[in-house]
Design a protein around this motif. Structure first.
Motif, PDB file in Angstrom:
ATOM      1  N   ASP A 213      12.789   2.627  19.367  1.00 20.98           N
ATOM      2  CA  ASP A 213      11.653   1.977  18.693  1.00 20.98           C
ATOM      3  C   ASP A 213      12.108   0.959  17.651  1.00 20.98           C
ATOM      4  OD1 ASP A 213       9.828   3.470  20.192  1.00 20.98           O
ATOM      5  OD2 ASP A 213       9.801   5.098  18.723  1.00 20.98           O
ATOM      6  N   GLY A 214      13.142   0.210  17.977  1.00 22.38           N
ATOM      7  CA  GLY A 214      13.568  -0.878  17.111  1.00 22.38           C
ATOM      8  C   GLY A 214      14.438  -0.491  15.944  1.00 22.38           C
ATOM      9  N   GLN A 215      14.911   0.763  15.904  1.00 24.01           N
ATOM     10  CA  GLN A 215      15.795   1.162  14.820  1.00 24.01           C
ATOM     11  C   GLN A 215      16.879   2.102  15.327  1.00 24.01           C
ATOM     12  OE1 GLN A 215      13.337   3.123  11.885  1.00 24.01           O
ATOM     13  NE2 GLN A 215      13.501   5.109  12.875  1.00 24.01           N
ATOM     14  N   VAL A 216      17.925   2.245  14.519  1.00 21.89           N
ATOM     15  CA  VAL A 216      19.017   3.146  14.868  1.00 21.89           C
ATOM     16  C   VAL A 216      18.515   4.583  14.827  1.00 21.89           C
ATOM     17  CG1 VAL A 216      21.299   3.980  14.208  1.00 21.89           C
ATOM     18  CG2 VAL A 216      20.734   1.561  13.929  1.00 21.89           C
ATOM     19  N   SER A 217      18.943   5.366  15.797  1.00 21.25           N
ATOM     20  CA  SER A 217      18.610   6.788  15.837  1.00 21.25           C
ATOM     21  C   SER A 217      19.901   7.575  16.036  1.00 21.25           C
ATOM     22  CB  SER A 217      17.641   7.067  16.987  1.00 21.25           C
ATOM     23  OG  SER A 217      17.327   8.442  17.069  1.00 21.25           O
ATOM     24  N   PRO A 218      20.104   8.687  15.256  1.00 23.90           N
ATOM     25  CA  PRO A 218      19.162   9.296  14.309  1.00 23.90           C
ATOM     26  C   PRO A 218      19.103   8.538  12.991  1.00 23.90           C
ATOM     27  CG  PRO A 218      21.225  10.507  14.298  1.00 23.90           C
ATOM     28  CD  PRO A 218      21.346   9.481  15.390  1.00 23.90           C
ATOM     29  N   GLN A 219      17.982   8.734  12.284  1.00 28.18           N
ATOM     30  CA  GLN A 219      17.758   8.086  11.003  1.00 28.18           C
ATOM     31  C   GLN A 219      16.734   8.893  10.206  1.00 28.18           C
ATOM     32  OE1 GLN A 219      16.784   3.696   9.174  1.00 28.18           O
ATOM     33  NE2 GLN A 219      17.644   3.909  11.202  1.00 28.18           N
ATOM     34  N   PRO A 220      16.931   9.036   8.892  1.00 31.22           N
ATOM     35  CA  PRO A 220      15.975   9.805   8.088  1.00 31.22           C
ATOM     36  C   PRO A 220      14.596   9.163   8.030  1.00 31.22           C
ATOM     37  CG  PRO A 220      18.035   9.478   6.897  1.00 31.22           C
ATOM     38  CD  PRO A 220      18.077   8.583   8.091  1.00 31.22           C
ATOM     39  N   SER A 221      13.628   9.979   7.671  1.00 31.23           N
ATOM     40  CA  SER A 221      12.279   9.495   7.403  1.00 31.23           C
ATOM     41  C   SER A 221      12.087   9.406   5.896  1.00 31.23           C
ATOM     42  CB  SER A 221      11.245  10.451   8.002  1.00 31.23           C
ATOM     43  OG  SER A 221       9.944  10.114   7.582  1.00 31.23           O
ATOM     44  N   ALA A 222      11.522   8.279   5.430  1.00 28.10           N
ATOM     45  CA  ALA A 222      11.330   8.095   3.989  1.00 28.10           C
ATOM     46  C   ALA A 222      10.100   8.835   3.480  1.00 28.10           C
ATOM     47  CB  ALA A 222      11.225   6.609   3.658  1.00 28.10           C
ATOM     48  N   GLY A 223       9.041   8.911   4.273  1.00 26.76           N
ATOM     49  CA  GLY A 223       7.830   9.607   3.849  1.00 26.76           C
ATOM     50  C   GLY A 223       7.003   8.794   2.873  1.00 26.76           C
ATOM     51  N   ALA A 224       5.964   8.129   3.369  1.00 25.64           N
ATOM     52  CA  ALA A 224       5.124   7.274   2.528  1.00 25.64           C
ATOM     53  C   ALA A 224       4.118   8.094   1.732  1.00 25.64           C
ATOM     54  CB  ALA A 224       4.390   6.261   3.397  1.00 25.64           C
ATOM     55  N   TYR A 225       3.655   7.534   0.617  1.00 22.60           N
ATOM     56  CA  TYR A 225       2.631   8.181  -0.200  1.00 22.60           C
ATOM     57  C   TYR A 225       1.224   7.782   0.235  1.00 22.60           C
ATOM     58  CZ  TYR A 225       6.315   9.284  -3.583  1.00 22.60           C
ATOM     59  OH  TYR A 225       7.441   9.760  -4.196  1.00 22.60           O
ATOM     60  N   GLY A 226       0.998   6.500   0.339  1.00 18.75           N
ATOM     61  CA  GLY A 226      -0.348   6.016   0.625  1.00 18.75           C
ATOM     62  C   GLY A 226      -0.285   4.781   1.493  1.00 18.75           C
ATOM     63  N   PRO A 227      -1.354   3.999   1.523  1.00 18.53           N
ATOM     64  CA  PRO A 227      -1.361   2.787   2.344  1.00 18.53           C
ATOM     65  C   PRO A 227      -0.339   1.776   1.852  1.00 18.53           C
ATOM     66  CG  PRO A 227      -3.271   2.851   0.887  1.00 18.53           C
ATOM     67  CD  PRO A 227      -2.626   4.193   0.796  1.00 18.53           C
ATOM     68  N   ALA A 228       0.213   1.012   2.782  1.00 21.89           N
ATOM     69  CA  ALA A 228       1.204  -0.001   2.424  1.00 21.89           C
ATOM     70  C   ALA A 228       0.569  -1.082   1.564  1.00 21.89           C
ATOM     71  CB  ALA A 228       1.795  -0.617   3.687  1.00 21.89           C
ATOM     72  N   GLY A 229       1.351  -1.609   0.622  1.00 25.09           N
ATOM     73  CA  GLY A 229       0.856  -2.660  -0.249  1.00 25.09           C
ATOM     74  C   GLY A 229       0.767  -4.001   0.460  1.00 25.09           C
ATOM     75  N   GLU A 230       0.026  -4.909  -0.143  1.00 28.53           N
ATOM     76  CA  GLU A 230      -0.123  -6.265   0.379  1.00 28.53           C
ATOM     77  C   GLU A 230       0.661  -7.233  -0.498  1.00 28.53           C
ATOM     78  OE1 GLU A 230      -1.680  -7.161   3.113  1.00 28.53           O
ATOM     79  OE2 GLU A 230      -2.319  -5.103   3.574  1.00 28.53           O
ATOM     80  N   ASN A 280      -6.553  -3.040 -19.853  1.00 30.66           N
ATOM     81  CA  ASN A 280      -7.403  -2.202 -19.007  1.00 30.66           C
ATOM     82  C   ASN A 280      -6.542  -1.420 -18.021  1.00 30.66           C
ATOM     83  OD1 ASN A 280      -9.925  -3.248 -20.086  1.00 30.66           O
ATOM     84  ND2 ASN A 280      -9.422  -5.143 -18.991  1.00 30.66           N
ATOM     85  N   VAL A 281      -6.895  -0.157 -17.800  1.00 33.29           N
ATOM     86  CA  VAL A 281      -6.074   0.730 -16.980  1.00 33.29           C
ATOM     87  C   VAL A 281      -6.872   1.246 -15.783  1.00 33.29           C
ATOM     88  CG1 VAL A 281      -4.703   2.852 -16.921  1.00 33.29           C
ATOM     89  CG2 VAL A 281      -4.775   1.465 -19.017  1.00 33.29           C
ATOM     90  N   ARG A 282      -6.240   1.187 -14.614  1.00 41.13           N
ATOM     91  CA  ARG A 282      -6.805   1.803 -13.412  1.00 41.13           C
ATOM     92  C   ARG A 282      -5.809   2.831 -12.908  1.00 41.13           C
ATOM     93  NH1 ARG A 282      -6.086   0.578  -8.000  1.00 41.13           N
ATOM     94  NH2 ARG A 282      -5.076  -1.407  -8.537  1.00 41.13           N
ATOM     95  N   ASN A 283      -6.253   4.073 -12.759  1.00 39.80           N
ATOM     96  CA  ASN A 283      -5.368   5.163 -12.356  1.00 39.80           C
ATOM     97  C   ASN A 283      -5.561   5.522 -10.889  1.00 39.80           C
ATOM     98  OD1 ASN A 283      -4.128   5.860 -14.995  1.00 39.80           O
ATOM     99  ND2 ASN A 283      -6.246   6.325 -15.561  1.00 39.80           N
ATOM    100  N   GLU A 284      -4.448   5.827 -10.223  1.00 34.57           N
ATOM    101  CA  GLU A 284      -4.479   6.257  -8.829  1.00 34.57           C
ATOM    102  C   GLU A 284      -3.499   7.415  -8.650  1.00 34.57           C
ATOM    103  OE1 GLU A 284      -6.418   5.177  -6.469  1.00 34.57           O
ATOM    104  OE2 GLU A 284      -7.199   3.268  -7.249  1.00 34.57           O
ATOM    105  N   VAL A 285      -3.812   8.301  -7.707  1.00 37.65           N
ATOM    106  CA  VAL A 285      -2.920   9.406  -7.356  1.00 37.65           C
ATOM    107  C   VAL A 285      -2.746   9.414  -5.843  1.00 37.65           C
ATOM    108  CG1 VAL A 285      -2.541  11.899  -7.383  1.00 37.65           C
ATOM    109  CG2 VAL A 285      -3.668  10.788  -9.328  1.00 37.65           C
ATOM    110  N   TYR A 286      -1.492   9.496  -5.392  1.00 33.98           N
ATOM    111  CA  TYR A 286      -1.200   9.501  -3.962  1.00 33.98           C
ATOM    112  C   TYR A 286      -0.363  10.727  -3.618  1.00 33.98           C
ATOM    113  CZ  TYR A 286      -2.273   4.531  -4.666  1.00 33.98           C
ATOM    114  OH  TYR A 286      -2.863   3.349  -5.017  1.00 33.98           O
ATOM    115  N   GLN A 287      -0.711  11.390  -2.536  1.00 35.36           N
ATOM    116  CA  GLN A 287       0.086  12.502  -2.025  1.00 35.36           C
ATOM    117  C   GLN A 287       1.015  11.980  -0.937  1.00 35.36           C
ATOM    118  OE1 GLN A 287      -1.068  15.108  -4.630  1.00 35.36           O
ATOM    119  NE2 GLN A 287       0.113  15.882  -2.890  1.00 35.36           N
ATOM    120  N   ARG A 288       2.270  12.406  -0.984  1.00 39.71           N
ATOM    121  CA  ARG A 288       3.201  11.947   0.042  1.00 39.71           C
ATOM    122  C   ARG A 288       2.845  12.567   1.388  1.00 39.71           C
ATOM    123  NH1 ARG A 288       8.512   9.884  -0.443  1.00 39.71           N
ATOM    124  NH2 ARG A 288       8.909  10.843  -2.460  1.00 39.71           N
ATOM    125  N   LYS A 289       2.899  11.750   2.408  1.00 40.77           N
ATOM    126  CA  LYS A 289       2.606  12.214   3.755  1.00 40.77           C
ATOM    127  C   LYS A 289       3.773  13.038   4.281  1.00 40.77           C
ATOM    128  CE  LYS A 289      -0.037   7.992   4.644  1.00 40.77           C
ATOM    129  NZ  LYS A 289      -0.106   6.744   5.449  1.00 40.77           N
TER     130      LYS A 289
END
Length: 291
Positions: A213-230, A280-289
């Motif tokens: 799938d376009g990458q070297v295998s074996p390879q670790p998984s990083a584990g994302a928290y939330g949606p990817a940023g723009e 001004n502050v905006r708070n967010e909490v993300y759980q790692r997938k």
């Protein structure tokens, strides 16, 4: 699941088998297991990060669980491939090498096929963060040569061959590099070099690897928290500092104002405070997938 605490990454390291890693034994552990050296780390370097990025995807560095079955795998006995693969048209996902400080190194070309360095995406140390808030380099971490010395590699390609810095181990000038940024030494042993121009690092693999799938295998998984940023067009990262355990503050300028991303990230979750120039502050909490 992400079970190991941050303190687990400070375990005593067995690094003698792979030269270079010993300089980072307090944060990187090397274990020989069958056909591979397994390298454990948190994925975070001891040097500062992020400052200097002019093309930012709104991702930040976080601790990773590169341990156990999710460790990095480096072949103990690299083998020259009969059909070497170029990074110009392969490996646009995942790492292609691992620096001796435990930080992964990705293709010099980003996932769009552009030179990440020339695009302004990298910090002053040659790194940035991916969609999983995973810090990694896209160019050779030549700054590590001053730490490990010229006789030790600064990284290892995931085919198992070492990557040296800007000189040969004996101090001689580097000449005769092939399209993969490597060559054979006088003993007919192959190695790569880091350079200040493209491909910067190994430009693919002279050695045998498996591509899935376009990458070297074996390879670790990083584990994302939330949606990817723009992409945040016009933003420049001007500051980054550690303010506590797993607690960081990133500063960036945009349209004449200074913004902050103040966050704490553990192996399980990330809490973020987005602070604008007016306070001004905006708070967010993300759980790692889960991996």
């Amino acid at each position: 699941m992400f079970l190991k605490p941050a303190s687990a990454f400070a375990a005593t390291s067995s690094t003698a088998a792979l030269p270079g890693f010993a300089a980072f034994a307090s944060s990187v552990k090397v274990i020989r297991s069958g056909r591979y050296y397994l390298v454990e780390s948190s994925g975070l370097p001891s040097h500062n990060m992020m400052v200097g990025i002019k093309s930012w995807q709104q991702q930040v560095p976080t601790i990773k669980d590169y341990t156990g079955t999710n460790a990095w795998s480096i072949p103990t006995t690299p083998v020259i491939s009969k059909a070497p693969l170029s990074a110009k048209n392969h490996f646009f996902r995942g790492a292609i090498a691992l620096a001796v400080n435990g930080v992964p190194i990705f293709n010099a070309l980003n996932n769009r096929g552009d030179d990440a360095y020339l695009a302004g995406e990298l910090d002053d140390w040659g790194g940035h963060c991916g969609k999983a808030d995973d810090y990694h380099y896209h160019v050779a971490p030549l700054h590590l040569q001053s730490i490990v010395g010229r006789t030790a590699p600064i990284a290892y390609a995931l085919d198992g061959f070492p990557i040296y810095g800007s000189t040969e181990p004996d101090g001689a000038k580097v000449v005769g590099l092939d399209e993969f940024n490597g060559h054979f030494d006088k003993k007919k042993k192959y190695h790569y070099h880091g350079t200040s121009s493209y491909p910067y690092i190994n430009g693919g693999f002279k050695g045998v690897v498996s591509e899935v799938d376009g990458q070297v295998s074996p390879q670790p998984s990083a584990g994302a928290y939330g949606p990817a940023g723009e992409p945040l067009r016009g933003a420049t990262i001007t500051g980054f500092q550690k303010v506590g355990d797993n607690h960081y503050d990133l500063a960036y300028t945009l349209n004449g104002g200074t913004y902050h991303v103040n966050y704490t990230a553990t192996l399980d979750r990330m809490t973020v405070a987005f602070i604008d120039p007016q306070g001004n502050v905006r708070n967010e909490v993300y759980q790692r997938k889960a991996r």
